[in-house]
Design a protein around this motif. Structure first.
Motif, PDB file in Angstrom:
ATOM      1  N   PHE A   1       0.802  -1.233   0.000  1.00  0.00           N
ATOM      2  CA  PHE A   1       0.000   0.000   0.000  1.00  0.00           C
ATOM      3  C   PHE A   1       0.835   1.284   0.000  1.00  0.00           C
ATOM      4  N   GLY A   2       2.167   1.154   0.148  1.00  0.00           N
ATOM      5  CA  GLY A   2       2.975   2.352   0.332  1.00  0.00           C
ATOM      6  C   GLY A   2       2.764   2.948   1.713  1.00  0.00           C
ATOM      7  N   ASP A   3       2.160   2.165   2.614  1.00  0.00           N
ATOM      8  CA  ASP A   3       1.834   2.673   3.950  1.00  0.00           C
ATOM      9  C   ASP A   3       2.011   1.554   4.984  1.00  0.00           C
ATOM     10  N   PRO A   4       3.036   1.654   5.837  1.00  0.00           N
ATOM     11  CA  PRO A   4       3.287   0.582   6.811  1.00  0.00           C
ATOM     12  C   PRO A   4       2.173   0.417   7.834  1.00  0.00           C
ATOM     13  N   ASN A   5       1.314   1.423   7.942  1.00  0.00           N
ATOM     14  CA  ASN A   5       0.257   1.342   8.961  1.00  0.00           C
ATOM     15  C   ASN A   5      -1.075   0.846   8.421  1.00  0.00           C
ATOM     16  N   ALA A   6      -1.099   0.419   7.164  1.00  0.00           N
ATOM     17  CA  ALA A   6      -2.350  -0.102   6.598  1.00  0.00           C
ATOM     18  C   ALA A   6      -2.525  -1.561   7.023  1.00  0.00           C
ATOM     19  N   VAL A   7      -2.645  -1.762   8.330  1.00  0.00           N
ATOM     20  CA  VAL A   7      -2.742  -3.120   8.895  1.00  0.00           C
ATOM     21  C   VAL A   7      -3.786  -3.143  10.001  1.00  0.00           C
ATOM     22  N   GLU A   8      -4.616  -4.192   9.996  1.00  0.00           N
ATOM     23  CA  GLU A   8      -5.466  -4.457  11.161  1.00  0.00           C
ATOM     24  C   GLU A   8      -4.848  -5.666  11.867  1.00  0.00           C
ATOM     25  N   PHE A   9      -4.474  -5.476  13.122  1.00  0.00           N
ATOM     26  CA  PHE A   9      -3.858  -6.570  13.870  1.00  0.00           C
ATOM     27  C   PHE A   9      -4.912  -7.338  14.651  1.00  0.00           C
ATOM     28  N   LYS A  10      -4.724  -8.676  14.704  1.00  0.00           N
ATOM     29  CA  LYS A  10      -5.559  -9.530  15.549  1.00  0.00           C
ATOM     30  C   LYS A  10      -4.615 -10.377  16.392  1.00  0.00           C
ATOM     31  N   GLU A  11      -5.046 -10.716  17.594  1.00  0.00           N
ATOM     32  CA  GLU A  11      -4.176 -11.531  18.446  1.00  0.00           C
ATOM     33  C   GLU A  11      -4.202 -12.979  17.976  1.00  0.00           C
ATOM     34  N   ALA A  12      -3.029 -13.505  17.610  1.00  0.00           N
ATOM     35  CA  ALA A  12      -2.927 -14.911  17.193  1.00  0.00           C
ATOM     36  C   ALA A  12      -2.059 -15.648  18.204  1.00  0.00           C
ATOM     37  N   ILE A  13      -2.709 -16.348  19.141  1.00  0.00           N
ATOM     38  CA  ILE A  13      -1.943 -17.152  20.099  1.00  0.00           C
ATOM     39  C   ILE A  13      -1.485 -18.435  19.390  1.00  0.00           C
ATOM     40  N   SER A  14      -0.572 -19.162  20.014  1.00  0.00           N
ATOM     41  CA  SER A  14       0.064 -20.289  19.321  1.00  0.00           C
ATOM     42  C   SER A  14      -0.945 -21.245  18.686  1.00  0.00           C
ATOM     43  N   LYS A  15      -1.956 -21.652  19.446  1.00  0.00           N
ATOM     44  CA  LYS A  15      -2.875 -22.677  18.916  1.00  0.00           C
ATOM     45  C   LYS A  15      -3.813 -22.144  17.833  1.00  0.00           C
ATOM     46  N   ASN A  16      -3.951 -20.818  17.704  1.00  0.00           N
ATOM     47  CA  ASN A  16      -4.863 -20.244  16.701  1.00  0.00           C
ATOM     48  C   ASN A  16      -4.211 -19.969  15.354  1.00  0.00           C
ATOM     49  N   ARG A  17      -2.883 -20.018  15.293  1.00  0.00           N
ATOM     50  CA  ARG A  17      -2.206 -19.498  14.103  1.00  0.00           C
ATOM     51  C   ARG A  17      -2.601 -20.216  12.821  1.00  0.00           C
ATOM     52  N   VAL A  18      -2.546 -21.541  12.830  1.00  0.00           N
ATOM     53  CA  VAL A  18      -2.872 -22.277  11.597  1.00  0.00           C
ATOM     54  C   VAL A  18      -4.363 -22.139  11.254  1.00  0.00           C
ATOM     55  N   PRO A  19      -5.292 -22.359  12.228  1.00  0.00           N
ATOM     56  CA  PRO A  19      -6.711 -22.158  11.894  1.00  0.00           C
ATOM     57  C   PRO A  19      -7.047 -20.740  11.436  1.00  0.00           C
ATOM     58  N   PHE A  20      -6.389 -19.725  11.981  1.00  0.00           N
ATOM     59  CA  PHE A  20      -6.630 -18.343  11.519  1.00  0.00           C
ATOM     60  C   PHE A  20      -6.358 -18.244  10.021  1.00  0.00           C
ATOM     61  N   LEU A  21      -5.363 -18.954   9.549  1.00  0.00           N
ATOM     62  CA  LEU A  21      -5.028 -18.898   8.119  1.00  0.00           C
ATOM     63  C   LEU A  21      -5.944 -19.796   7.304  1.00  0.00           C
ATOM     64  N   THR A  22      -6.145 -21.031   7.754  1.00  0.00           N
ATOM     65  CA  THR A  22      -6.969 -21.936   6.952  1.00  0.00           C
ATOM     66  C   THR A  22      -8.425 -21.443   6.900  1.00  0.00           C
TER      67      THR A  22
ATOM     68  N   TYR B   1      11.803 -19.002  12.214  1.00  0.00           N
ATOM     69  CA  TYR B   1      10.493 -18.345  12.114  1.00  0.00           C
ATOM     70  C   TYR B   1      10.183 -17.967  10.663  1.00  0.00           C
ATOM     71  N   GLY B   2       8.925 -18.197  10.262  1.00  0.00           N
ATOM     72  CA  GLY B   2       8.468 -17.755   8.945  1.00  0.00           C
ATOM     73  C   GLY B   2       7.135 -17.030   9.073  1.00  0.00           C
ATOM     74  N   LEU B   3       6.821 -16.211   8.091  1.00  0.00           N
ATOM     75  CA  LEU B   3       5.509 -15.554   8.046  1.00  0.00           C
ATOM     76  C   LEU B   3       4.547 -16.556   7.424  1.00  0.00           C
ATOM     77  N   GLY B   4       3.447 -16.842   8.111  1.00  0.00           N
ATOM     78  CA  GLY B   4       2.501 -17.844   7.620  1.00  0.00           C
ATOM     79  C   GLY B   4       1.439 -17.233   6.722  1.00  0.00           C
ATOM     80  N   MET B   5       1.057 -17.990   5.686  1.00  0.00           N
ATOM     81  CA  MET B   5      -0.004 -17.555   4.765  1.00  0.00           C
ATOM     82  C   MET B   5      -0.887 -18.752   4.437  1.00  0.00           C
ATOM     83  N   GLN B   6      -2.116 -18.458   4.003  1.00  0.00           N
ATOM     84  CA  GLN B   6      -2.977 -19.561   3.560  1.00  0.00           C
ATOM     85  C   GLN B   6      -2.323 -20.219   2.351  1.00  0.00           C
ATOM     86  N   LYS B   7      -2.489 -21.518   2.218  1.00  0.00           N
ATOM     87  CA  LYS B   7      -1.862 -22.236   1.104  1.00  0.00           C
ATOM     88  C   LYS B   7      -2.410 -21.794  -0.248  1.00  0.00           C
TER      89      LYS B   7
END
Ligand code: GLU
Length: 292
Positions: A91-112, A237-243
């Motif tokens: 976006f040309g803007d580092p602040n164009a982000v909505e953050f959500k809390e992703a605890i360890s057990k939620n990370r994969v389901p948050f993406l899938t 560590y890697g940045l996770g994304m939906q497959k």
């Protein structure tokens, strides 16, 4: 002749007032970087562009990586800066982000489940997880360790027999400690902050997870907590994304690679990690990551 000069002056004045006379108008503030060209219709990247912001899952309780600062009410840390770099590229803007809390057990389901576009949450790349989600190139290398009260006699994983060892659900730390210290009693929490609080309340003898997470907690209370036992695993560590969203993954990987070559990665490392020296950048392939 004079009439022409008058007409010309009037036209110039009208353009200047309308803000479209290129030489007379005040230049508009330029964003630090330009937004990237629109991606193809129907892609995840295009959906993110049309939405106008990235949705990212980060930790809220992990100092140095993803921490909701109560003073600013903003999340901050190494992981947060990685996400901001991706938003800046899109976006040309580092602040164009909505953050959500992703605890360890939620990370994969948050993406899938498509709850977030990207996860930057101290997440180790490993063979099991690459079956479920895609990862960027590695951007940090941690190793599992132990956090104990300053008065503790525990100095390594060999001392954990019969001890209560706290960790987080859905983490590699949980799986690793069961293998490396089968005689320990593993007690699981949703977050590392809860695990540390349980130990401080006397309900656990040690907390185990990545060393850099533990250093973050220890640095808040150096007189009462210490990190012991060295690194007994490798956690790239890697940045996770939906497959299956190659166009988005390419953008994310370009960001990670550019950060590594431009010095931005080293700057972020210096900002967050309490080390004397910035190490070499992690290799492009997670399987090439070795213990130092
Ligand atoms: N890096 C490890 C993992 O991904 C442990 C840290 C964490 O749970 O965030 O599971």
């Amino acid at each position: 002749m004079k009439r022409w000069i008058l007409i010309l002056s009037l036209v110039t004045l009208v353009f200047a007032i309308a803000g479209c006379g290129p030489s007379l108008a005040t230049p508009a503030a330029q964003p630090a970087m330009k937004a990237m060209a629109k991606a193809a219709d129907g892609t995840l990247l295009r959906k993110i562009q049309d939405r106008g912001k990235l949705i990212a899952g980060v930790k809220y309780d992990v100092p140095l990586f993803g921490f909701l600062n109560p003073q600013t009410n903003k999340v901050e840390g190494f992981d947060v800066d990685m996400v901001k770099a991706v938003a800046e590229a899109i976006f040309g803007d580092p602040n164009a982000v909505e953050f959500k809390e992703a605890i360890s057990k939620n990370r994969v389901p948050f993406l899938t489940d498509g709850v977030v576009d990207i996860v930057a949450s101290t997440m180790t790349i490993n063979a099991e997880r690459v079956q479920q989600i895609d990862f960027s190139d590695p951007y940090y290398v941690a190793g599992q360790s132990l956090l104990v009260p300053a008065s503790s006699t525990i100095t390594s994983i060999k001392d954990l027999k019969g001890k209560n060892v706290a960790s987080a659900k859905g983490s590699t730390s949980e799986t690793n400690i069961r293998q490396k210290a089968p005689d320990a009693n593993v007690v699981l929490f949703d977050t590392y902050a809860e695990a540390v609080a349980a130990m401080q309340a006397g309900r656990a003898d040690a907390v185990t997870t990545d060393d850099i997470i533990l250093f973050g907690f220890a640095s808040k209370d150096t007189t009462k907590l210490k990190v012991v036992g060295g690194q007994f695993t490798i956690e790239p560590y890697g940045l996770g994304m939906q497959k299956g969203h190659q166009e988005f993954r390419d953008v994310v990987n370009k960001v990670v690679r550019d950060m590594k070559t431009s010095g931005k990665w080293a700057a972020i490392y210096k900002q967050w990690i309490p080390a004397d020296k910035v190490p070499a950048v992690p290799p492009q392939n997670w399987q090439d990551v070795k213990l130092p």
